[in-house]
Design a protein around this motif. Structure first.
Motif, PDB file in Angstrom:
ATOM      1  N   VAL A 184     -19.108   8.677  -5.105  1.00 29.21           N
ATOM      2  CA  VAL A 184     -19.839   9.532  -4.813  1.00 29.21           C
ATOM      3  C   VAL A 184     -21.143   9.499  -5.550  1.00 29.21           C
ATOM      4  O   VAL A 184     -22.220   9.513  -5.275  1.00 29.21           O
ATOM      5  N   ASP A 185     -21.152   9.337  -6.856  1.00 33.85           N
ATOM      6  CA  ASP A 185     -22.131   9.271  -7.783  1.00 33.85           C
ATOM      7  C   ASP A 185     -23.039   8.022  -7.744  1.00 33.85           C
ATOM      8  O   ASP A 185     -24.172   8.127  -7.608  1.00 33.85           O
TER       9      ASP A 185
ATOM     10  N   ALA B  23     -13.010   8.468  -6.278  1.00 38.65           N
ATOM     11  CA  ALA B  23     -13.779   9.400  -5.481  1.00 38.65           C
ATOM     12  C   ALA B  23     -15.093   9.722  -6.233  1.00 38.65           C
ATOM     13  O   ALA B  23     -16.274   9.576  -5.701  1.00 38.65           O
ATOM     14  N   PRO B  24     -14.883  10.523  -7.234  1.00 38.17           N
ATOM     15  CA  PRO B  24     -16.368  10.894  -8.129  1.00 38.17           C
ATOM     16  C   PRO B  24     -17.128   9.913  -8.351  1.00 38.17           C
ATOM     17  O   PRO B  24     -18.452   9.855  -8.229  1.00 38.17           O
TER      18      PRO B  24
ATOM     19  N   MET C 282     -19.348  13.243   5.792  1.00 44.23           N
ATOM     20  CA  MET C 282     -19.681  13.866   4.444  1.00 44.23           C
ATOM     21  C   MET C 282     -20.953  14.703   4.743  1.00 44.23           C
ATOM     22  O   MET C 282     -20.956  15.932   4.323  1.00 44.23           O
TER      23      MET C 282
ATOM     24  N   PHE D 159     -16.289   5.552   2.089  1.00 46.23           N
ATOM     25  CA  PHE D 159     -17.221   5.241   0.788  1.00 46.23           C
ATOM     26  C   PHE D 159     -17.413   3.806   0.645  1.00 46.23           C
ATOM     27  O   PHE D 159     -18.483   3.226   0.137  1.00 46.23           O
TER      28      PHE D 159
ATOM     29  N   GLU E  26     -28.777   8.964  -1.424  1.00 48.68           N
ATOM     30  CA  GLU E  26     -28.571  10.000  -0.283  1.00 48.68           C
ATOM     31  C   GLU E  26     -28.528   9.438   1.071  1.00 48.68           C
ATOM     32  O   GLU E  26     -27.878  10.047   1.828  1.00 48.68           O
TER      33      GLU E  26
ATOM     34  N   ILE F 135     -25.145   8.661   2.427  1.00 52.22           N
ATOM     35  CA  ILE F 135     -23.989   9.149   2.439  1.00 52.22           C
ATOM     36  C   ILE F 135     -23.280   9.010   4.102  1.00 52.22           C
ATOM     37  O   ILE F 135     -23.988   9.328   4.763  1.00 52.22           O
TER      38      ILE F 135
ATOM     39  N   LEU G 198     -23.454   6.646  -4.613  1.00 50.02           N
ATOM     40  CA  LEU G 198     -23.904   6.868  -3.370  1.00 50.02           C
ATOM     41  C   LEU G 198     -25.486   7.174  -3.378  1.00 50.02           C
ATOM     42  O   LEU G 198     -25.933   8.105  -4.191  1.00 50.02           O
TER      43      LEU G 198
END
Length: 137
Positions: A102-103, A98-99, A114, A43, A107, A110, A105
């Motif tokens: 992810v939010d 972590a979330p 993942m 990440f 696309e 990625i 990132l």
């Protein structure tokens, strides 16, 4: 079944997969993908240290991170290494961020492990179930 694991845990994951009868030595063929060195590292690399620090600021953790950076053993270390370690210094911080990471990132950024696990899940969802001719069941 598919999954992600920290690169340092490859031998353990391989044993578990073999013991469960899910595959052999090739973990990727069995649907398991290594994060280098771990998920937080993936990440941080994908977002960049500046963006992760921005997230820390948005969630009231930047001051704690700056204090952490001033500890003698972490002074002068690369920001990505500091961030990886900082994420593990408080119970629940990894799960909390972590979330958020992810939010944040895009696309196109990625991390590869993942992306591979997402593609594996999509491929599994498209396979017809035993006795079912409709895709996605």
């Amino acid at each position: 079944m598919v999954g992600l694991f920290d690169a340092g845990e490859a031998a353990y994951v391989r044993r578990c997969i073999e013991d469960a009868g899910l595959g052999g030595a090739d973990l990727e063929s069995a649907g398991f993908f290594a994060c280098e060195p771990d998920l937080e590292g993936e990440f941080i690399r994908a977002l960049g240290s500046d963006r992760v620090e921005q997230l820390l600021g948005e969630h009231h953790e930047l001051g704690r991170f700056r204090t952490f950076q001033n500890q003698p053993e972490w002074r002068g270390e690369p920001a990505d290494a500091q961030l990886r370690r900082f994420m593990g210094t408080h119970a629940g911080r990894k799960a909390r961020f972590a979330p958020l990471m992810v939010d944040a990132l895009e696309e196109s950024r990625i991390p590869e492990p993942m992306r591979c696990v997402i593609e594996a899940v999509v491929a599994l969802a498209d396979e017809p179930a035993a006795g079912d001719s409709a895709p996605g069941r």
